[in-house]
Design an enzyme around this catalytic site. Structure first.
Site, short mmCIF file in Angstrom:
data_model
loop_
_atom_site.label_atom_id
_atom_site.label_comp_id
_atom_site.label_asym_id
_atom_site.label_seq_id
_atom_site.Cartn_x
_atom_site.Cartn_y
_atom_site.Cartn_z
N ARG A 288 0.75 -1.26 -0.03
CA ARG A 288 0.07 -0.11 -0.05
C ARG A 288 0.88 1.30 -0.06
NH1 ARG A 288 -1.88 -3.50 -1.33
NH2 ARG A 288 -3.52 -4.68 -0.50
N CYS B 176 -10.25 -0.45 3.64
CA CYS B 176 -9.57 -0.65 4.97
C CYS B 176 -8.97 0.66 5.38
CB CYS B 176 -8.52 -1.59 4.98
SG CYS B 176 -9.13 -3.37 4.84
N GLU C 184 -4.48 3.52 6.40
CA GLU C 184 -4.13 3.33 4.78
C GLU C 184 -4.76 4.26 3.96
OE1 GLU C 184 -4.82 -0.97 3.62
OE2 GLU C 184 -5.84 -0.11 1.82
C1 LIG Z 1 -15.71 -1.00 -0.56
C2 LIG Z 1 -14.14 -0.59 -0.66
C3 LIG Z 1 -13.46 -1.83 -0.96
C4 LIG Z 1 -12.22 -1.48 -0.97
N1 LIG Z 1 -11.15 -2.63 -1.27
C5 LIG Z 1 -9.88 -2.33 -1.47
C6 LIG Z 1 -9.06 -3.54 -1.66
O1 LIG Z 1 -9.45 -4.59 -1.60
N2 LIG Z 1 -7.65 -3.26 -1.76
C7 LIG Z 1 -7.19 -1.91 -1.88
O2 LIG Z 1 -6.07 -1.57 -2.15
N3 LIG Z 1 -8.05 -0.98 -1.79
C8 LIG Z 1 -9.26 -1.09 -1.59
N4 LIG Z 1 -10.03 -0.08 -1.15
C9 LIG Z 1 -9.50 1.32 -1.21
C10 LIG Z 1 -9.71 2.10 -2.57
O3 LIG Z 1 -10.50 1.75 -3.29
C11 LIG Z 1 -8.48 2.12 -3.12
O4 LIG Z 1 -7.31 2.43 -2.37
C12 LIG Z 1 -8.26 2.59 -4.63
O5 LIG Z 1 -7.21 2.28 -5.34
C13 LIG Z 1 -8.18 4.28 -4.17
O6 LIG Z 1 -8.51 5.16 -5.76
P1 LIG Z 1 -9.07 6.13 -5.86
O7 LIG Z 1 -8.95 6.62 -7.25
O8 LIG Z 1 -10.58 6.42 -5.31
O9 LIG Z 1 -8.20 7.12 -5.09
P2 LIG Z 1 -8.74 8.35 -4.15
O10 LIG Z 1 -9.49 7.96 -2.96
O11 LIG Z 1 -9.46 9.31 -5.02
O12 LIG Z 1 -7.43 8.96 -3.67
C14 LIG Z 1 -6.41 8.37 -2.90
C15 LIG Z 1 -4.81 8.82 -3.00
O13 LIG Z 1 -4.50 8.91 -4.40
C16 LIG Z 1 -4.20 10.28 -4.90
N5 LIG Z 1 -4.39 10.05 -6.20
C17 LIG Z 1 -5.51 9.70 -6.90
N6 LIG Z 1 -5.46 9.73 -8.32
C18 LIG Z 1 -4.03 10.50 -8.58
C19 LIG Z 1 -3.50 11.02 -9.78
N7 LIG Z 1 -3.97 10.72 -10.94
N8 LIG Z 1 -2.27 11.17 -9.52
C20 LIG Z 1 -1.62 11.33 -8.08
N9 LIG Z 1 -2.38 11.07 -6.88
C21 LIG Z 1 -3.63 10.66 -7.08
C22 LIG Z 1 -5.04 11.16 -4.10
O14 LIG Z 1 -4.41 12.37 -4.13
C23 LIG Z 1 -4.97 10.32 -2.80
O15 LIG Z 1 -3.96 10.90 -2.06
C24 LIG Z 1 -11.56 -0.26 -1.12
C25 LIG Z 1 -12.28 0.88 -0.94
C26 LIG Z 1 -13.84 0.60 -0.75
C27 LIG Z 1 -14.81 1.63 -0.51
#
Ligand SMILES: Cc1cc2nc3c(=O)[nH]c(=O)nc-3n(C[C@H](O)[C@H](O)[C@H](O)COP(=O)(O)OP(=O)(O)OC[C@H]3O[C@@H](n4cnc5c(N)ncnc54)[C@H](O)[C@@H]3O)c2cc1C
Length: 317
Positions: free
Chosen positions: A169, A220, A312
């Site tokens: 992560r 998480c 996380e």
């Molecule tokens: C129901 C549920 C289940 C989940 N299961 C998992 C799982 O199994 N495994 C897991 O790893 N995660 C899981 N997650 C967490 C989440 O989905 C992941 O961490 C996902 O990859 C976050 O992506 P996002 O685009 O939503 O990022 P965001 O939440 O929008 O952003 C997260 C971070 O990434 C940065 N970011 C986003 N895009 C960019 C970009 N283009 N350039 C630079 N920085 C950027 C943001 O600034 C922020 O700091 C889960 C979440 C939920 C709600």
């Protein structure tokens, strides 16, 4: 300027948590790299800080909101950069929803991303946090061969995977100031049959459904405690089962559960009864409600086990 910049936008609807009372001073959906440069120049002139939001599925903003610009990358492209009989290299826009890419690759019979089915958010967000499914022991960084990103001045740079410090992560982007914007990600996938991929996806979705609570959350909340990220040596910890010590990983959910916190509520937020590493917004939770539960879990785990729980999710103050 072509880009449309909105003012005083509520943040909660942009997040999978749907939580928090705050607003963003500015919000902009950027439609192209050229537009992004324009918007960055505009923000730079006003000395505005910015935050790149992906799918908003791993982030929480404080109830004060964000006194700057929230940017969302809305250009979505998938290009083949190289291929042979066995592998295909794709260049993918960072703002593309991961689910869309997974489904496209499954149709083509390109394997690798299928392990991430069910993870919400975008490709950029997944690379930033090196998303993965712990039960399969794989993370997206395992497939990344390179990333194109830019800084606050729009200056572009390309880095190979060796320079992106992927670990559990974590990535180079997470360890560096957040003004770097991931624009495009190159991934290496294996050619196989769609059928094989669809069978694997179905198995993974079934396990996820059993383990992942429903409701508004950000996944998480804490990282599992591992030999690599722990500040404390837990090899001989009397309260930690031998199986966890041997594997070198203690699930954060297990630690929170052992502190009796499953189902604990504060305002509109609660620690899930199904999986204690999830906080659920069940009734218009404020960021303060959620933050209270975060602090409570950290304090109780530290007191009982002497172990630190690291976030996380990202909590933006
Ligand atoms: C129901 C549920 C289940 C989940 N299961 C998992 C799982 O199994 N495994 C897991 O790893 N995660 C899981 N997650 C967490 C989440 O989905 C992941 O961490 C996902 O990859 C976050 O992506 P996002 O685009 O939503 O990022 P965001 O939440 O929008 O952003 C997260 C971070 O990434 C940065 N970011 C986003 N895009 C960019 C970009 N283009 N350039 C630079 N920085 C950027 C943001 O600034 C922020 O700091 C889960 C979440 C939920 C709600």
């Amino acid at each position: 300027m072509k880009a449309v910049i909105q003012k005083n936008i509520k943040i909660a609807p942009l997040l999978s948590f749907r939580a928090g009372r705050g607003k963003a001073r500015y919000f902009c959906k950027v439609q192209s790299q050229a537009e992004l440069k324009e918007v960055l120049a505009w923000a730079g002139k006003q000395n505005l800080s910015y935050f790149v939001l992906g799918g908003g599925s791993n982030v929480l903003f404080s109830d004060r909101g964000f006194d700057g610009l929230i940017l969302k990358l809305s250009f979505h492209e998938i290009k083949i950069s190289k291929e042979d009989d066995n592998v295909v290299f794709l260049k993918v826009s960072a703002g593309l929803p991961l689910a869309e890419l997974i489904s496209f690759c499954a149709q083509q019979g390109w394997a690798g991303l299928d392990y991430f089915i069910g993870i919400p958010g975008t490709v950029g967000g997944a690379v930033y946090g090196n998303a993965g499914w712990p039960r399969q022991g794989v993370s997206i960084g395992d497939l990344v061969t390179g990333v194109l990103f830019c800084d606050q001045d729009g200056l572009e740079e390309e880095r190979g995977a060796d320079y992106l410090d992927f670990s559990y992560r974590n990535s180079w982007f997470k360890n560096n100031p957040r003004n770097n914007i991931i624009l495009e990600v190159e991934l290496k996938l294996n050619k196989t049959s769609s059928n094989e991929i669809l069978i694997r996806q179905k198995q993974i979705l079934t396990t996820r459904q059993k383990n992942i609570p429903s409701g508004f959350s950000a996944g998480c909340v804490f990282k599992n405690v591992t030999r690599e990220n722990s500040r404390q040596d837990f090899s001989f910890h009397p309260l930690v089962p031998l199986s966890f010590r041997e594997k070198g990983v203690i699930p954060a959910g297990w630690l929170i559960d052992q502190c009796g916190l499953k189902g604990y509520e504060r305002g509109g937020a609660k620690i899930s009864k199904k999986h204690a590493n999830f906080i659920i917004n069940f009734r218009q939770a404020t960021a303060k409600d959620i933050y209270f539960l975060i602090k409570l879990a950290q304090e109780k785990v530290l007191k009982k086990f002497g172990l630190n729980l690291d976030l996380e999710i990202e909590y933006v103050l």
